[in-house]
Scaffold this active site. Structure first.
Site, PDB file in Angstrom:
ATOM      1  N   ASP A  29      29.472  32.673  41.773  1.00 45.63           N
ATOM      2  CA  ASP A  29      29.988  31.879  42.887  1.00 45.63           C
ATOM      3  C   ASP A  29      31.277  32.511  43.397  1.00 45.63           C
ATOM      4  O   ASP A  29      31.800  33.453  42.798  1.00 45.63           O
ATOM      5  CB  ASP A  29      30.218  30.418  42.483  1.00 45.63           C
ATOM      6  CG  ASP A  29      31.025  30.296  41.199  1.00 45.63           C
ATOM      7  OD1 ASP A  29      31.834  31.199  40.913  1.00 45.63           O
ATOM      8  OD2 ASP A  29      30.853  29.293  40.486  1.00 45.63           O
ATOM      9  N   ASP A  31      35.226  31.789  44.707  1.00 41.73           N
ATOM     10  CA  ASP A  31      36.337  30.854  44.822  1.00 41.73           C
ATOM     11  C   ASP A  31      37.354  31.411  45.807  1.00 41.73           C
ATOM     12  O   ASP A  31      37.676  32.597  45.786  1.00 41.73           O
ATOM     13  CB  ASP A  31      37.021  30.658  43.465  1.00 41.73           C
ATOM     14  CG  ASP A  31      36.080  30.004  42.457  1.00 41.73           C
ATOM     15  OD1 ASP A  31      35.348  29.077  42.854  1.00 41.73           O
ATOM     16  OD2 ASP A  31      36.061  30.430  41.292  1.00 41.73           O
ATOM     17  N   ASP A 111      44.574  32.323  34.034  1.00 42.08           N
ATOM     18  CA  ASP A 111      44.490  32.544  32.593  1.00 42.08           C
ATOM     19  C   ASP A 111      44.556  34.021  32.190  1.00 42.08           C
ATOM     20  O   ASP A 111      45.490  34.442  31.521  1.00 42.08           O
ATOM     21  CB  ASP A 111      43.269  31.833  31.999  1.00 42.08           C
ATOM     22  CG  ASP A 111      41.990  32.031  32.793  1.00 42.08           C
ATOM     23  OD1 ASP A 111      41.985  32.839  33.751  1.00 42.08           O
ATOM     24  OD2 ASP A 111      40.975  31.395  32.457  1.00 42.08           O
TER      25      ASP A 111
HETATM   26  P1  ATP Z   1      32.850  32.290  35.889  1.00 37.17           P
HETATM   27  O1  ATP Z   1      32.192  33.565  36.252  1.00 37.17           O
HETATM   28  O2  ATP Z   1      32.435  31.796  34.584  1.00 37.17           O
HETATM   29  O3  ATP Z   1      32.830  31.253  36.983  1.00 37.17           O
HETATM   30  P2  ATP Z   1      35.628  32.334  36.538  1.00 37.17           P
HETATM   31  O4  ATP Z   1      36.740  33.240  36.106  1.00 37.17           O
HETATM   32  O5  ATP Z   1      35.304  32.283  37.994  1.00 37.17           O
HETATM   33  O6  ATP Z   1      34.381  32.708  35.676  1.00 37.17           O
HETATM   34  P3  ATP Z   1      36.134  29.537  36.800  1.00 37.17           P
HETATM   35  O7  ATP Z   1      36.099  28.492  35.765  1.00 37.17           O
HETATM   36  O8  ATP Z   1      35.201  29.488  37.941  1.00 37.17           O
HETATM   37  O9  ATP Z   1      35.975  30.902  36.010  1.00 37.17           O
HETATM   38  O10 ATP Z   1      37.637  29.596  37.315  1.00 37.17           O
HETATM   39  C1  ATP Z   1      38.022  30.326  38.474  1.00 37.17           C
HETATM   40  C2  ATP Z   1      39.409  30.913  38.271  1.00 37.17           C
HETATM   41  O11 ATP Z   1      40.359  29.865  38.058  1.00 37.17           O
HETATM   42  C3  ATP Z   1      39.552  31.800  37.036  1.00 37.17           C
HETATM   43  O12 ATP Z   1      39.176  33.126  37.314  1.00 37.17           O
HETATM   44  C4  ATP Z   1      41.021  31.682  36.728  1.00 37.17           C
HETATM   45  O13 ATP Z   1      41.783  32.515  37.549  1.00 37.17           O
HETATM   46  C5  ATP Z   1      41.320  30.243  37.088  1.00 37.17           C
HETATM   47  N1  ATP Z   1      41.187  29.342  35.931  1.00 37.17           N
HETATM   48  C6  ATP Z   1      40.092  28.635  35.571  1.00 37.17           C
HETATM   49  N2  ATP Z   1      40.306  27.892  34.483  1.00 37.17           N
HETATM   50  C7  ATP Z   1      41.582  28.116  34.129  1.00 37.17           C
HETATM   51  C8  ATP Z   1      42.418  27.635  33.080  1.00 37.17           C
HETATM   52  N3  ATP Z   1      41.944  26.778  32.182  1.00 37.17           N
HETATM   53  N4  ATP Z   1      43.689  28.073  33.036  1.00 37.17           N
HETATM   54  C9  ATP Z   1      44.169  28.941  33.964  1.00 37.17           C
HETATM   55  N5  ATP Z   1      43.433  29.445  34.947  1.00 37.17           N
HETATM   56  C10 ATP Z   1      42.153  29.039  35.057  1.00 37.17           C
HETATM   57 MG    MG Z   2      33.914  30.944  38.975  1.00 35.96          MG
END
Ligand code: ATP
Ligand code: MG
Length: 414
Positions: A29, A31, A111
């Site tokens: 996805d 963001d 993170d």
């Molecule tokens: P995925 O491919 O699993 O979606 P993702 O990195 O996009 O991985 P998401 O949960 O969609 O994970 O979160 C989007 C972004 O938001 C992360 O890349 C990170 O920058 C930030 N983020 C998400 N959760 C946290 C957290 N618990 N603490 C700090 N930053 C976070």
């Molecule tokens: Mg994501």
């Protein structure tokens, strides 16, 4: 992003999508972050919904697709007037987190270093605030900031470290990994509903076995599944092997685009704790096996949901799968055919088949019998049932059963 930019705002792709593109993977996805507030975003998009309490976010809806658009988040320390902006509890965990900020602050609050890269369509560049490119080149999971503080702010980051390491085939740096065992217990403070969502990502991301083993090595499984503690201490035990096998099958199904249900996985994780508890109840309170099993099923699920919420639609399926393990051995008369039409027969049979692989013996024979029976034509099925009757000590048992009122029995079975 063009619409936000044209209205005078900044906007970027950020997080997992930029990271995955850099790794040559297709993002699941996208963001977006912007300096527009949620209300300003809503003003620009008719297809916008504002959501969230802990994080206030805009969802832009395109048919079945949703693009999450967040406003830059700032620091949660006290501002100049001494007013508390972000709120923390006694363990240092953030309970509210709605302070808007600059892009630099937003990056610091993310993170991992590889999750703090921002891609802009204004000039088609990636801004890398925390050496994310380097982490990707070295294949390292590296937390931004002081690890202990960051884990205390949000203990789920410990699970995310393992998830990314397993899924992206990276290593967690010692700096980022070392504090985890000591802080793993903080997961007990996370709401069970959030942990349910996280465990789905952990185990249904296609790298479940690797994830599970790494969670175990960092001491993260105990706070999630206290009832598995004893089993996990013996990784060569059949109980542990059973869990690995189910995770392996799940990975295989996901990676070949087959459907999976969390219910099957939870049924597997809790199967041996259930058997043990049922036996204990039987021994200690003289319950019959059937009642002991039913009560134990309820109690094992109840204990688990103290940590990880399991929605009703899954817990009923978990119980169906378990009950079928006791019904599948009883095949006489019409029962075998009734079982084939049970809505959860497939899951129950698949579950039995994995047990058979691990346990061997009677369980394996039973699974093989069902494998044949469900694919056999009617005459062959009849033959299999006749044969079964002969093997199980003559025709007396089923005939005695048939004398009872048939309607009542099948009701009881259903
Ligand atoms: P995925 O491919 O699993 O979606 P993702 O990195 O996009 O991985 P998401 O949960 O969609 O994970 O979160 C989007 C972004 O938001 C992360 O890349 C990170 O920058 C930030 N983020 C998400 N959760 C946290 C957290 N618990 N603490 C700090 N930053 C976070
Ligand atoms: Mg994501």
């Amino acid at each position: 992003m063009y619409r936000l930019n044209n209205a005078g705002f900044e906007s970027y792709l950020v997080g997992g999508c930029v990271r995955d593109l850099m790794l040559g993977k297709s993002p699941k996805d996208f963001d977006v972050v912007t300096n527009a507030t949620p209300e300003q975003i809503k003003g620009l998009f008719k297809n916008c919904r504002l959501i969230g309490r802990r994080f206030r976010l805009a969802h832009i809806v395109f048919g079945r697709e949703i693009i999450e658009v967040a406003t830059f988040r700032g620091h949660h320390s006290d501002d100049e007037s001494g007013k508390k902006l972000g709120q923390q509890d006694a363990e240092g965990q953030l309970v509210r987190d709605n302070v808007f900020g600059t892009i630099e602050e937003d990056a610091e609050r993310r993170d991992f270093t590889f999750n703090a890269m921002y891609y802009s369509v204004a000039d088609f560049t990636v801004t890398d605030f925390a050496k994310g490119r380097e982490a990707i080149a070295k294949r390292e999971v590296e937390l931004i900031g002081d690890p202990e503080t960051r884990y205390r702010e949000d203990p789920v980051r410990m699970l995310r470290a393992v998830r990314f390491a397993a899924k992206l085939d990276m290593t967690i740096t010692p700096r980022t990994g070392d504090p985890i065992p000591k802080l793993a217990h903080l997961l007990a403070n996370i709401p069970p509903a959030r942990l349910f969502e996280e465990t789905l990502k952990l185990f249904l991301g296609g790298a479940g076995v690797n994830t599970f083993k790494q969670l175990q090595s960092y001491g993260l499984l105990t706070p999630l599944f206290p009832q598995l503690d004893a089993i996990l201490k013996a990784p060569d035990s059949r109980e542990c092997q059973f869990i690995y096998r189910v995770l392996e099958n799940t990975d295989h199904r996901i990676n070949s685009n087959q459907r999976v249900t969390p219910a099957f996985l939870y049924a597997a994780l809790l199967w041996y704790p259930l058997e043990e508890h049922a036996q204990k109840l039987q021994a200690e309170s003289g319950l019959n096996p059937h009642d002991a099993f039913n009560i134990a099923s309820g109690e094992v699920i109840h204990r688990q949901v103290q940590r990880i919420m399991i929605p009703k639609r899954f817990s009923t399926v978990i119980r169906d799968i378990w009950v079928l393990q006791h019904r599948l051995p009883r095949r006489f008369g019409r029962r075998a055919f009734q079982l084939l039409t049970h809505p959860k027969f497939r899951a129950g049979y698949d579950f039995l088949a994995v047990r058979g692989e691990i346990e061997g013996g009677d369980t394996m024979e039973l699974a093989d019998w069902w494998t044949q029976f469900q694919h056999a034509d009617a005459p062959k099925q009849k033959k299999m049932l006749t044969q079964l009757r002969q093997e199980e000590g003559g025709a007396t048992r089923p005939r005695r059963r048939r004398k009872r009122p048939a309607a009542k029995r099948s009701e009881g079975d259903a």
